[in-house]
Design an enzyme around this catalytic site. Structure first.
Site, PDB file in Angstrom:
ATOM      1  N   LYS B  80       0.856  -1.193   0.000  1.00  0.00           N
ATOM      2  CA  LYS B  80       0.000   0.000   0.000  1.00  0.00           C
ATOM      3  C   LYS B  80       0.891   1.242   0.000  1.00  0.00           C
ATOM      4  O   LYS B  80       1.875   1.300   0.747  1.00  0.00           O
ATOM      5  CB  LYS B  80      -0.885  -0.012   1.245  1.00  0.00           C
ATOM      6  CG  LYS B  80      -1.908   1.115   1.294  1.00  0.00           C
ATOM      7  CD  LYS B  80      -2.733   1.045   2.578  1.00  0.00           C
ATOM      8  CE  LYS B  80      -3.866   2.044   2.599  1.00  0.00           C
ATOM      9  NZ  LYS B  80      -4.665   1.975   3.842  1.00  0.00           N
ATOM     10  N   SER B 155      -9.630   1.850   2.818  1.00  0.00           N
ATOM     11  CA  SER B 155      -8.793   2.599   1.920  1.00  0.00           C
ATOM     12  C   SER B 155      -7.742   1.762   1.193  1.00  0.00           C
ATOM     13  O   SER B 155      -7.192   2.227   0.189  1.00  0.00           O
ATOM     14  CB  SER B 155      -8.068   3.701   2.708  1.00  0.00           C
ATOM     15  OG  SER B 155      -7.191   3.134   3.662  1.00  0.00           O
ATOM     16  N   SER B 179      -9.798  -0.439   7.023  1.00  0.00           N
ATOM     17  CA  SER B 179      -9.208  -0.265   5.696  1.00  0.00           C
ATOM     18  C   SER B 179      -8.505  -1.497   5.130  1.00  0.00           C
ATOM     19  O   SER B 179      -8.116  -1.486   3.957  1.00  0.00           O
ATOM     20  CB  SER B 179      -8.221   0.904   5.698  1.00  0.00           C
ATOM     21  OG  SER B 179      -8.911   2.131   5.668  1.00  0.00           O
TER      22      SER B 179
END
Lengths: 111, 498
Positions: B80, B155, B179
């Site tokens: 990420k 996210s 997330s």
């Protein structure tokens, strides 16, 4: 406690605290969003938290974090630390002047 | 070429170690899969195929010399883009860090490198991890491989999609309020948010420091277990890192669930839960019961206040953390012509801060900064921030009481399946309310995972959330592996070999 009206003046005040310059359009739409979100989080006021001692809000888990020895660790070199900055001088990060020529001597004198 | 859709973290590592395949072949297969499918999905923001292949060649050379091989040798892992990697552009999904190249590695990156994982690239996310759909990225949306008109959740949407579409078989995400878990549920992969402090946050771009936690996604429960074993553990560079032994997570995947007591909280099956999600989750719980799990009803009465408490605590911390993004030390800087002398001596500096942050942050980040600034401001601190931290303590007590009676708690991960792109972007509150089932475990700092169960009638993935007491990750993996065994991983058609 009553929340503020979230009018333009409130949003401008918060934006100044948060170092954000907002356009008129943004400020209007953020004011609208904040009104709705704060109206929702108002429900917290009705929760009885009288049984929660202040200590209980300090840590995330009941597992205590560990201490580390207080010794120096090699960090970034000056070159590495300055490498990502938009403006630097030999000495460090450069920012727009924030003391006027007249007050610089005074400012330097205050430690 | 290797058909990645037929492999797992363990099988790839095994085939590399035995010499059946080379790291270069694995890396080339990964690049080919990304090039074939990511044009339509946009999981990746930054890739350096050359560096990726060079690392693979180095690993092949080491194996040829008989050198030591790490636990993830030959396994590509996507990261990420909120975790910094030395020399690799790290944007956080934000314009303010669009050209940022960090001078150091996050601890988790260091540990992946030390375990010989191959870093496949940086994945898309909601800007600075603020969002639940990956639509708030400054660099475009990521699409759900099961239905490209839908979002992948967020996210950590890019890391979830990289795994769901078998571009990599594992990835790292970060989870502040769901997330990792919610995108795992929306894309049909396994994802874990470990105990707060289990994985170092050093080098994670901070959103809400009392909630942020790094964790893995993988195509299989065992794959994620192995990645977590590598990245977990004490780190002196993170003051909140826990000095506790890392368990045998992979070994725990084979353990029996017989006799485990599992709680089903009434509050997680309330109004707002889509019927197809409830049905799939209850069916999975019935199958656990058939495996010998003792299922009990439990109550977590403060659950309904989790959204309000979270959006006060998290935004307060974000408003403080994000103050560092001001154009001085790294990232974007916008300087306008200096204002006249009337404004006082610091006006030019303030104008630089304001212009930089206005140009650098998107609407959702500004919204949260302003909300966080409000709840911390003079006159409102007690009524909002302090109150929310007290409600957070009550939510944690709910779990403490429930865990006196049960070993784990299960629920749906999200109230719906993946929603259509654009569905909630104009209604921030509706977006926040969708996080209702993942926020409580974040506020309580306990480990929680999402494991795929049977899909909805229209084929969309559904996740079961498993929550356990702090540092009981092995039990989490045991239960997740049992759920996985009754609903084996599915691969979206787009990811299958042509």
């Amino acid at each position: 406690m009553q929340p503020p009206a979230f009018d333009r003046a409130t949003v401008d005040h918060l934006a100044a605290l948060a170092a954000l310059s907002l356009s008129d359009r943004e400020a209007e739409s953020l004011a609208r969003d904040l009104r709705a979100i704060v109206a929702y989080v108002e429900e917290l006021g009705a929760v009885d938290t009288s049984e929660v001692p202040g200590d209980d809000t300090r840590d995330v888990t009941s597992v205590a974090p560990a201490w580390r020895p207080d010794v120096l660790d090699p960090g970034l070199t000056r070159e590495e630390a300055l490498g990502g900055a938009a403006r630097t001088t030999e000495a460090g990060f450069a920012v727009p002047g924030f003391v006027s020529a007249g007050s610089a001597g005074t400012a330097r004198g205050v430690r | 070429m290797i058909a990645l859709a037929r492999e797992s973290v363990g099988s790839l590592a095994g085939r590399f170690r035995s010499g059946e395949t080379s790291a270069v072949e694995i890396a080339e297969s990964t690049v080919a899969q990304v090039e074939r499918v990511d044009g339509g999905l946009h999981a990746f923001l930054t890739r350096d195929a050359e560096a990726f292949l060079a690392a693979a060649r180095e690993l092949d050379d080491r194996r040829a010399r008989g050198g030591p091989l790490g636990k993830l040798a030959g396994v590509p892992v996507a990261i990420k883009d909120t975790l910094v990697a030395r020399g690799v552009r790290t944007t956080g999904g934000s314009r303010i860090l669009e050209h940022y190249v960090p001078p150091y590695d996050a601890t988790v990156i260091e540990r992946l490198r030390a375990a010989d994982a191959l870093l496949a690239g940086k994945t898309n996310l909601d800007e600075l991890a603020m969002g639940s759909s990956t639509e708030h990225s400054a660099f475009g949306v990521t699409r759900n491989p099961w239905d490209v008109s839908r979002c992948p959740g967020g996210s950590s949407g890019g890391s979830a999609v990289a795994v769901a579409a078998r571009m990599t078989l594992a990835s790292l995400g970060s989870d502040t309020g769901g997330s990792i878990r919610q995108p795992a549920a929306f894309t049909g992969v396994f994802g874990v948010k470990p105990t707060y402090g289990r994985v170092s946050r050093y080098g994670l771009i901070a959103f809400a420091s009392s909630l942020d936690q790094v964790g893995p996604f993988a195509t299989s429960v065992r794959g994620a277990a192995r990645v977590l074993e590598v990245v977990a553990g004490h780190d002196p560079r993170d003051a909140t890192s826990l000095d506790a032994r890392v368990g045998d997570y992979e070994g725990a995947c084979g353990a029996s669930v017989r006799g485990l007591r599992v709680g089903v909280p009434d509050e997680y099956f309330a109004r707002g839960l889509a019927p197809e999600v409830e049905e799939a989750v209850r069916a999975a719980i019935r199958r656990l019961e058939q495996d010998g799990v003792e299922v009990k009803r439990v109550s977590l009465p403060h659950t309904r206040h989790a959204v309000a408490a979270y959006y006060v605590v998290a935004t307060a911390e974000a408003s403080s953390n994000l103050a560092r993004l001001d154009g001085v030390r790294y990232g974007l800087r916008v300087e306008k012509a200096a204002p006249g002398r009337t404004g006082g001596v610091a006006e030019a500096l303030k104008a630089m801060y304001g212009a930089t942050r206005d140009a650098g942050f998107g609407a959702e980040v500004k919204r949260r900064i302003l909300l966080g600034t409000f709840v911390l401001s003079a006159g409102y601190y007690d009524a909002y921030y302090r109150k929310a931290t007290a409600v957070r303590a009550l939510i944690r007590r709910d779990f403490d009481r429930a865990f006196a009676e049960v070993d784990a708690i299960v629920s749906p991960t999200a109230p719906t399946t993946a929603f259509p792109l654009g569905d909630r972007t104009d209604d921030p509150l509706a977006m926040y309310l969708g996080d209702v089932y993942t926020l409580p475990a974040s506020l309580a700092g306990i480990p929680a995972a999402s494991v795929p169960v049977e899909p909805s009638p229209d084929g969309l993935p559904i996740g079961l959330q498993i929550m356990v007491p702090a540092l009981h990750e092995p039990r989490l993996f045991t239960l997740a592996a049992a759920v996985e065994a009754s609903a084996p991983p599915r691969v979206p058609p787009v990811a299958l070999p042509a």
